[in-house]
Scaffold this motif. Sequence first.
Motif, PDB file in Angstrom:
ATOM      1  N   ALA A 113       7.344  -8.168  -0.923  1.00  0.00           N
ATOM      2  CA  ALA A 113       7.310  -7.450  -2.460  1.00  0.00           C
ATOM      3  C   ALA A 113       7.021  -5.887  -2.850  1.00  0.00           C
ATOM      4  N   LEU A 114       8.173  -5.444  -3.295  1.00  0.00           N
ATOM      5  CA  LEU A 114       8.932  -4.370  -3.768  1.00  0.00           C
ATOM      6  C   LEU A 114       8.729  -4.031  -4.714  1.00  0.00           C
ATOM      7  N   PHE A 115       7.580  -3.177  -5.063  1.00  0.00           N
ATOM      8  CA  PHE A 115       7.604  -2.375  -6.990  1.00  0.00           C
ATOM      9  C   PHE A 115       7.338  -1.171  -6.865  1.00  0.00           C
ATOM     10  N   LEU A 116       8.462  -0.849  -7.926  1.00  0.00           N
ATOM     11  CA  LEU A 116       9.303   0.556  -7.413  1.00  0.00           C
ATOM     12  C   LEU A 116       9.276   1.330  -9.471  1.00  0.00           C
ATOM     13  N   HIS A 126       3.997 -11.403   2.299  1.00  0.00           N
ATOM     14  CA  HIS A 126       3.920 -11.045   3.879  1.00  0.00           C
ATOM     15  C   HIS A 126       3.077  -9.131   3.704  1.00  0.00           C
ATOM     16  N   ALA A 127       4.109  -8.429   3.001  1.00  0.00           N
ATOM     17  CA  ALA A 127       3.454  -7.432   2.777  1.00  0.00           C
ATOM     18  C   ALA A 127       3.775  -6.959   0.956  1.00  0.00           C
ATOM     19  N   VAL A 128       3.055  -5.715   0.831  1.00  0.00           N
ATOM     20  CA  VAL A 128       3.179  -4.685  -0.789  1.00  0.00           C
ATOM     21  C   VAL A 128       3.921  -3.708  -0.576  1.00  0.00           C
ATOM     22  N   LEU A 129       5.312  -3.341  -0.582  1.00  0.00           N
ATOM     23  CA  LEU A 129       5.898  -2.195  -0.380  1.00  0.00           C
ATOM     24  C   LEU A 129       6.304  -1.521  -1.511  1.00  0.00           C
ATOM     25  N   SER A 130       6.252  -0.106  -1.752  1.00  0.00           N
ATOM     26  CA  SER A 130       6.237   1.000  -2.780  1.00  0.00           C
ATOM     27  C   SER A 130       7.180   2.169  -3.052  1.00  0.00           C
ATOM     28  N   VAL A 131       7.862   1.811  -4.421  1.00  0.00           N
ATOM     29  CA  VAL A 131       8.920   3.013  -3.547  1.00  0.00           C
ATOM     30  C   VAL A 131       8.739   4.751  -5.611  1.00  0.00           C
ATOM     31  N   VAL A 132       8.247   5.265  -5.052  1.00  0.00           N
ATOM     32  CA  VAL A 132       7.015   6.128  -5.855  1.00  0.00           C
ATOM     33  C   VAL A 132       7.569   7.595  -6.446  1.00  0.00           C
ATOM     34  N   ASN A 133       7.861   8.099  -7.634  1.00  0.00           N
ATOM     35  CA  ASN A 133       8.313   9.075  -7.048  1.00  0.00           C
ATOM     36  C   ASN A 133       6.532  10.015  -6.565  1.00  0.00           C
ATOM     37  N   VAL A 134       5.265   9.601  -7.707  1.00  0.00           N
ATOM     38  CA  VAL A 134       4.320  10.299  -7.722  1.00  0.00           C
ATOM     39  C   VAL A 134       3.112   9.785  -6.353  1.00  0.00           C
ATOM     40  N   ALA A 135       2.799  10.877  -5.605  1.00  0.00           N
ATOM     41  CA  ALA A 135       2.396  10.059  -4.784  1.00  0.00           C
ATOM     42  C   ALA A 135       1.222   9.854  -4.244  1.00  0.00           C
ATOM     43  N   GLU A 136       0.573  10.958  -5.585  1.00  0.00           N
ATOM     44  CA  GLU A 136      -0.632   9.899  -5.735  1.00  0.00           C
ATOM     45  C   GLU A 136      -1.570   8.921  -6.750  1.00  0.00           C
TER      46      GLU A 136
END
Length: 361
Positions: free
Chosen positions: A95-98, A119-129
């Motif tokens: 599952a990928l959250f952008l 299986h895994a939670v993936l993310s694509v984010v601009n704010v690292a914190e």
Amino acid sequence: EKAGHRHFMAKEIHEQPQTLSDVIAAFTDGDRIAPPTDFDFASVARVQMVACGTGYIACMVGKYWFEALARLPVEVDIASEYRYREGPVGKDTAALFLSQSGETADTLAALRYAKGRAHAVLSVVNVAESSIAREADVAWPITAGVEIGVASTKAFVNQLAILLVLAIRAGVQRGTIDTAREAELVSGLKLLPGIVSQALALEDRCEDLASRLAEATDILFLGRGPMYPMAHEGALKLKEISYIHAEAYASGELKHGPIALVDRSLPVVVFAPMDPLFDKTVSNMQEVMAREGQVLLVTDADGAAQASAGVWEVLVMPKVDPVFAPILYALPAQLLAYHTAVHKGTDVDQPRNLAKSVTVE
Ligand code: F6R
């Protein structure tokens, strides 16, 4: 702070050759794709992508890339729908959250639903914190720098670039892309920032076209294949900053309803680089022209040579391998919307009713 530009949005549009080159550098190593954190896409049977707004549109493009390059099925959802539908998500799914901000309430809630189920939670984010980055198993950095304009530009382009490199990585892992093709794709990627710079040189032309789009009350955007989500991006950017009503349709859907809207007062923007689907899109475009719709064809020199007859205007883009076209065609989507808004005198960086980060549902 706007580096000589009139608006943050203009500054951010012009930063894109640099920010795109930064993200490509962060996700490649020599002639290989090398994400900062690797994830094995061969360990899952499907990918569920979830986001809001322009991020959702990036995911729609991502679906075309993952399915074509890695033969990995992708489902894409709007976060506010996904979180309440409580659909099945199992251990065969990544599952990928952008999210640019990493704080969008609906996307965060959707992530929490998938956590422990997927299986895994993936993310694509601009704010690292951000919350989304912290709660995901993997957080890939959008590497766009701070984005101030409410309408996303450089973050959207980098979201696309990341989804493309992840799709290539998935193809390598799943055996649909060999080392030679990977190297060819990486060398194409590295040429892209230069081609994006060439597209920026079309700004005067976009400004001229925008002064005419600004007269319209409704605008239709059409595209086929990965240009269908880009039609959505064109319509979304235009709506949010110029307040002109715009809608996007898949070219092939035209005759199933929206063609009833077409008359001489309707500009129809068609995103159609020369690719294997070009002729199909052109025949949809001719259906618009037969009803006196005003077609603005955004294509490359080959497309212009073949299909300019009878169109209202043609915007000739640099030529690019069709796999990279969505990244390049984000530029005319942004520039047409920006200059239409400037022409109308709206508040480009702070459009009415909108916030940069939507932390309430
Ligand atoms: C449109 C735009 C918004 C955001 C949306 C999600 O230009 O910027 O549609 O894409 O609000 O925001 P993030 O990506 O921060 O989750």
